[in-house]
Write an enzyme that holds these catalytic residues in place. Sequence first.
Site, short mmCIF file in Angstrom:
data_model
loop_
_atom_site.label_atom_id
_atom_site.label_comp_id
_atom_site.label_asym_id
_atom_site.label_seq_id
_atom_site.Cartn_x
_atom_site.Cartn_y
_atom_site.Cartn_z
N GLN A 141 -79.36 -0.97 -29.51
CA GLN A 141 -79.01 -2.36 -29.23
C GLN A 141 -78.04 -2.39 -28.05
O GLN A 141 -77.27 -1.45 -27.87
CB GLN A 141 -78.35 -2.99 -30.46
CG GLN A 141 -78.01 -4.48 -30.30
CD GLN A 141 -76.83 -4.90 -31.16
OE1 GLN A 141 -75.71 -5.04 -30.67
NE2 GLN A 141 -77.05 -5.09 -32.44
N HIS A 143 -75.36 -4.89 -25.28
CA HIS A 143 -74.62 -6.10 -24.90
C HIS A 143 -75.08 -6.55 -23.51
O HIS A 143 -75.22 -5.73 -22.60
CB HIS A 143 -73.12 -5.82 -24.81
CG HIS A 143 -72.46 -5.59 -26.14
ND1 HIS A 143 -71.26 -4.91 -26.26
CD2 HIS A 143 -72.82 -5.94 -27.39
CE1 HIS A 143 -70.90 -4.87 -27.53
NE2 HIS A 143 -71.84 -5.48 -28.23
N GLU A 170 -77.58 -8.56 -27.35
CA GLU A 170 -76.54 -9.50 -27.83
C GLU A 170 -75.70 -9.98 -26.66
O GLU A 170 -75.32 -9.19 -25.80
CB GLU A 170 -75.66 -8.78 -28.85
CG GLU A 170 -74.47 -9.58 -29.35
CD GLU A 170 -73.55 -8.78 -30.25
OE1 GLU A 170 -72.70 -9.39 -30.91
OE2 GLU A 170 -73.69 -7.54 -30.29
N GLU A 221 -75.03 -11.17 -36.38
CA GLU A 221 -74.32 -10.07 -37.04
C GLU A 221 -72.80 -10.26 -37.01
O GLU A 221 -72.05 -9.32 -37.19
CB GLU A 221 -74.69 -8.73 -36.40
CG GLU A 221 -74.24 -8.58 -34.97
CD GLU A 221 -74.59 -7.23 -34.34
OE1 GLU A 221 -75.18 -6.38 -35.03
OE2 GLU A 221 -74.27 -7.05 -33.16
N GLN A 296 -73.44 -3.99 -39.73
CA GLN A 296 -72.92 -3.40 -38.51
C GLN A 296 -71.57 -2.78 -38.86
O GLN A 296 -70.61 -3.49 -39.16
CB GLN A 296 -72.74 -4.47 -37.43
CG GLN A 296 -72.10 -3.93 -36.17
CD GLN A 296 -71.77 -4.99 -35.14
OE1 GLN A 296 -71.89 -4.79 -33.94
NE2 GLN A 296 -71.33 -6.16 -35.61
N ASP A 335 -69.78 0.75 -29.97
CA ASP A 335 -69.85 -0.41 -29.10
C ASP A 335 -68.57 -0.71 -28.34
O ASP A 335 -68.63 -1.24 -27.24
CB ASP A 335 -70.30 -1.65 -29.88
CG ASP A 335 -69.40 -1.96 -31.05
OD1 ASP A 335 -68.63 -1.08 -31.48
OD2 ASP A 335 -69.46 -3.09 -31.56
N SER A 362 -74.39 -0.44 -31.62
CA SER A 362 -74.50 -1.87 -31.91
C SER A 362 -73.89 -2.60 -30.71
O SER A 362 -73.14 -3.56 -30.86
CB SER A 362 -73.82 -2.24 -33.22
OG SER A 362 -72.54 -1.67 -33.33
#
Length: 559
Positions: A141, A143, A170, A221, A296, A335, A362
């Site tokens: 995943q 950002h 995200e 999330e 998460q 992250d 994440s």
Amino acid sequence: MKSKRFQTLAERPVNKDGFVAEWPEVGLIAIGSPNDPKPSIKIQNGKIVEMDGKLREDFDMIERFIADYAIDIEAAEKAMAMDSVEIARMLVDINIPREKVLEISKGLTPAKIVDVIDKMNILEIMMAMQKMRARKRPGNQCHVTNVRDNPVLIAADAAEGALRGFDEEETTVGITRYAPFNALALLIGAQTGRGGVLTQCALEEAFELTIGMRGLTSYAETISVYGTEQVFVDGDDTPWSKAFLASAYASRGLKMRFTSGTGSEVQMGYAEGKSMLYLEAKCVLITKAAGVQGLQNGSISCIGVPGAVPSGIRVVAGENLITMMLDLEVASGNDQTFSHSDIRRTARLMPQLLAGTDLIFSGYSAVPNYDNMFAGSNFDIEDVDDYLAVQRDLMVDGGLRPVTEEEVVAVRNKAAKALQAVFKKLGLPPITDEEVEAATLANGSRDMPARDVNEDLKAATEMMQRRITGLDVVRALAESGYTDVAQNVLNMLKQRIAGDYLHTSAVLDKAFKIDSAVNNPNDYKGPGTGYRLSPERWQEIKDIPQALKPESFNTEEGA
């Protein structure tokens, strides 16, 4: 007299990091606090009346929620009677299938789970993670943000991220009122890069639910849970209110997971003298009790706290394993940046990368870290060639694929133009050709021309008032000639009705087929089992653009 060697060492990046000795009284201890309770359970008339040394009448709201909804009382007494070392060995033993371990772990209390993890070294935790991950295939995943909230750049970066292989993307905002544009740009960009990418815009829950219901996002999330009652109360929440909110998302076709992480209670001043992992075990059990498909965790925004104490990074991997032991999806952190040392931030990544998790990051920063509005990531886009090389070096699937400059430029340009067309169709502030060209070639927001922020904010507010939905986006794309992107957005809306991506660990491939723990469960039982790189995937990982190829050399005689 001063040692020149120690002067040199003092200047190393690692010595800019913060370190602290264990301080159990305030919770600055990763595992094994003297204040942690001892494992115990007592059941009477179908109810847990004692858990981890505390009687039911003394339970706080978290302990009551866990006792009533998280622990399987039919499995509890047998599981709790087992030696923690025996359970730890079951986790590592390739001859014991994942399903058998799940039958044990569903009956464990928070203190017992932590005792099991404490019996394992980091390599054993990684071995267990490889077996206990819910979905067979690991994923990733990212950002996608920027400090200017520039929607054109978000669309281009989202398209590149999708092309590079991220399953989820995200975004968040610097200015709250920009959020509708960020969500719209992320949706269009992601579906331009690859159909089936799940997207979210992280903001407060009411807004997230609203844009999700309108089809502009597909997952959430940001619903946080905590391991002590005072921290929960400070957020005006309870486990029951979080469970209700989770059902609101799921009932409207939005994939969602809770968020927690070691160190959060310490940061907020209410760790009650307990270890970080004990409090995190309670968070994971709250998630299980609420009926949520995943979590998460991996310290997330608190990573500097466990990163400062002994065994803290080991414990972060341990909290990921606990989530897997309870049969939940795990988006396993990595992250937020936490170290000045390239060696330490790589070491923090390796347990999740090598063992494989549902979402290894994440939030891998698909943008330069100066543009990351989630306070920076452990790895960012400027590290991507290193990451691809590590995948290749170790023959491991980290969820990303090599791409060429030509591919990236083309997909970024297409996404920026698609957003330009949608803005025009929806009557939003115009996107100029200059902006499209800049976003196509930009590294970050410093390379972008300025937009009229006041006009954007006004239009973003009006966009919400006009109740623009995903179907409006589909129509605008189709009428502008971007029929393939329109079809991808429409397919995402169809998934909301089917609801298959609400399954544990569910993501979508480019053909919009579900890949989840339901239809692709992890079946690792040692060498030759579980997830293995297909010849096609291995060829893709090997084929980094900078690798010299035989055809690059002139092998003719005499050359």
